[in-house]
Design a protein around this motif. Sequence first.
Motif, short mmCIF file in Angstrom:
data_model
loop_
_atom_site.label_atom_id
_atom_site.label_comp_id
_atom_site.label_asym_id
_atom_site.label_seq_id
_atom_site.Cartn_x
_atom_site.Cartn_y
_atom_site.Cartn_z
N ALA A 1 39.19 60.23 55.60
CA ALA A 1 38.36 59.95 54.58
C ALA A 1 38.65 60.71 53.18
O ALA A 1 38.42 59.97 52.18
N PHE A 2 38.92 61.94 53.23
CA PHE A 2 39.28 62.59 52.05
C PHE A 2 40.48 62.22 51.48
O PHE A 2 40.37 61.85 49.98
N ASN A 3 41.41 61.99 52.05
CA ASN A 3 42.74 61.15 51.48
C ASN A 3 42.37 59.83 50.52
O ASN A 3 42.81 59.51 49.73
N GLY B 1 50.42 75.07 56.00
CA GLY B 1 50.46 74.15 57.02
C GLY B 1 50.40 72.54 56.59
O GLY B 1 50.50 71.63 57.40
N GLY B 2 49.99 72.58 55.34
CA GLY B 2 49.92 71.15 54.60
C GLY B 2 49.51 71.27 53.36
O GLY B 2 49.21 72.31 52.84
N PHE B 3 49.63 70.10 52.40
CA PHE B 3 49.11 70.12 51.17
C PHE B 3 48.79 68.93 50.62
O PHE B 3 49.15 67.79 51.21
N TRP B 4 48.18 68.95 49.63
CA TRP B 4 48.01 67.75 48.64
C TRP B 4 48.78 68.00 47.10
O TRP B 4 48.46 69.10 46.78
N ALA C 1 50.77 63.76 49.65
CA ALA C 1 50.21 64.75 50.54
C ALA C 1 51.04 64.68 51.76
O ALA C 1 51.85 63.92 52.05
N GLY C 2 51.18 65.77 52.61
CA GLY C 2 51.69 65.72 53.83
C GLY C 2 51.38 67.17 54.59
O GLY C 2 51.05 68.05 53.93
N GLY C 3 51.41 66.88 56.04
CA GLY C 3 51.20 68.14 56.77
C GLY C 3 52.65 68.53 57.17
O GLY C 3 53.76 68.17 57.14
N LEU C 4 52.78 69.87 57.61
CA LEU C 4 53.93 70.42 57.78
C LEU C 4 54.11 71.02 59.27
O LEU C 4 53.04 71.38 59.83
N GLN C 5 55.20 71.14 59.78
CA GLN C 5 55.47 71.66 61.32
C GLN C 5 54.96 73.22 60.95
O GLN C 5 54.76 73.77 59.81
N THR C 6 54.87 73.81 62.08
CA THR C 6 54.28 75.25 62.05
C THR C 6 55.59 76.04 61.58
O THR C 6 56.81 75.63 61.29
N MET D 1 47.33 63.83 32.55
CA MET D 1 46.52 64.74 33.29
C MET D 1 47.39 65.81 34.22
O MET D 1 48.35 65.31 34.64
N PRO D 2 46.81 66.93 34.29
CA PRO D 2 47.53 68.01 34.96
C PRO D 2 47.64 67.73 36.38
O PRO D 2 46.69 67.19 36.95
N ASN D 3 48.75 68.27 37.13
CA ASN D 3 48.76 68.19 38.43
C ASN D 3 48.38 69.44 39.04
O ASN D 3 48.68 70.49 38.61
N TYR D 4 48.06 69.41 40.45
CA TYR D 4 47.50 70.69 41.19
C TYR D 4 48.15 70.57 42.56
O TYR D 4 48.33 69.40 43.10
N PHE D 5 48.48 71.70 43.11
CA PHE D 5 49.09 71.76 44.46
C PHE D 5 47.83 72.37 45.25
O PHE D 5 47.38 73.35 45.01
N LEU D 6 47.35 71.73 46.13
CA LEU D 6 46.23 72.01 47.02
C LEU D 6 46.87 72.36 48.35
O LEU D 6 47.24 71.58 49.24
N ALA D 7 47.15 73.74 48.61
CA ALA D 7 47.70 74.36 49.84
C ALA D 7 46.75 74.41 51.05
O ALA D 7 45.74 75.18 50.78
N VAL D 8 46.94 73.86 52.18
CA VAL D 8 46.26 74.11 53.47
C VAL D 8 46.88 75.35 54.12
O VAL D 8 48.06 75.03 54.72
N ASN D 9 46.37 76.43 54.08
CA ASN D 9 46.92 77.82 54.92
C ASN D 9 46.38 77.93 56.01
O ASN D 9 45.20 77.76 56.47
N HIS D 10 47.08 78.12 56.86
CA HIS D 10 46.89 78.55 58.40
C HIS D 10 47.13 80.14 58.71
O HIS D 10 48.13 80.56 57.94
N ASP D 11 46.62 80.50 59.68
CA ASP D 11 47.08 81.87 60.08
C ASP D 11 47.25 81.84 61.76
O ASP D 11 46.83 80.67 62.31
#
Length: 120
Positions: free
Chosen positions: A35-37, A83-86, A49-54, A1-11
């Motif tokens: 809950a989503f995780n 800002g983070g990703f799955w 998944a992970g959250g990133l520092q600024t 099954m393919p993998n996908y990068f879900l990027a959480v973008n901030h501004d």
Amino acid sequence: MPNYFLAVNHDENGAAEMAEMTMEQMQPIFEAVDAFNTELQEQGAWVFAGGLQTHDATTVVDNTGDAAVVTDGPFSESKEYLGGFWIIEAADLDAALEWAKLGSKACQGKVEVRPFQAEG
């Protein structure tokens, strides 16, 4: 099954708003992301998944010349930053987009979807 990068973008505007939020105001977002995780894990889509520092905590390494150059801060100016990703497994792009919709709702931010390159 393919993998996908879900990027959480901030501004910058969103980051400033989040910086002013109290823990009480942030708690519903934390709970929704948790809950989503959990749902990703239960449905077998979770890889990592992970959250990133600024972005100001970034260090860039460029070893494409005669010597490595290490600099603080992001390499380029940008309106948005990661800002983070799955990393998820999904049957196809449509399924990944459905997960991204749920992730965006949970984290209250934009989520970019990018497929990994095919192996081989």
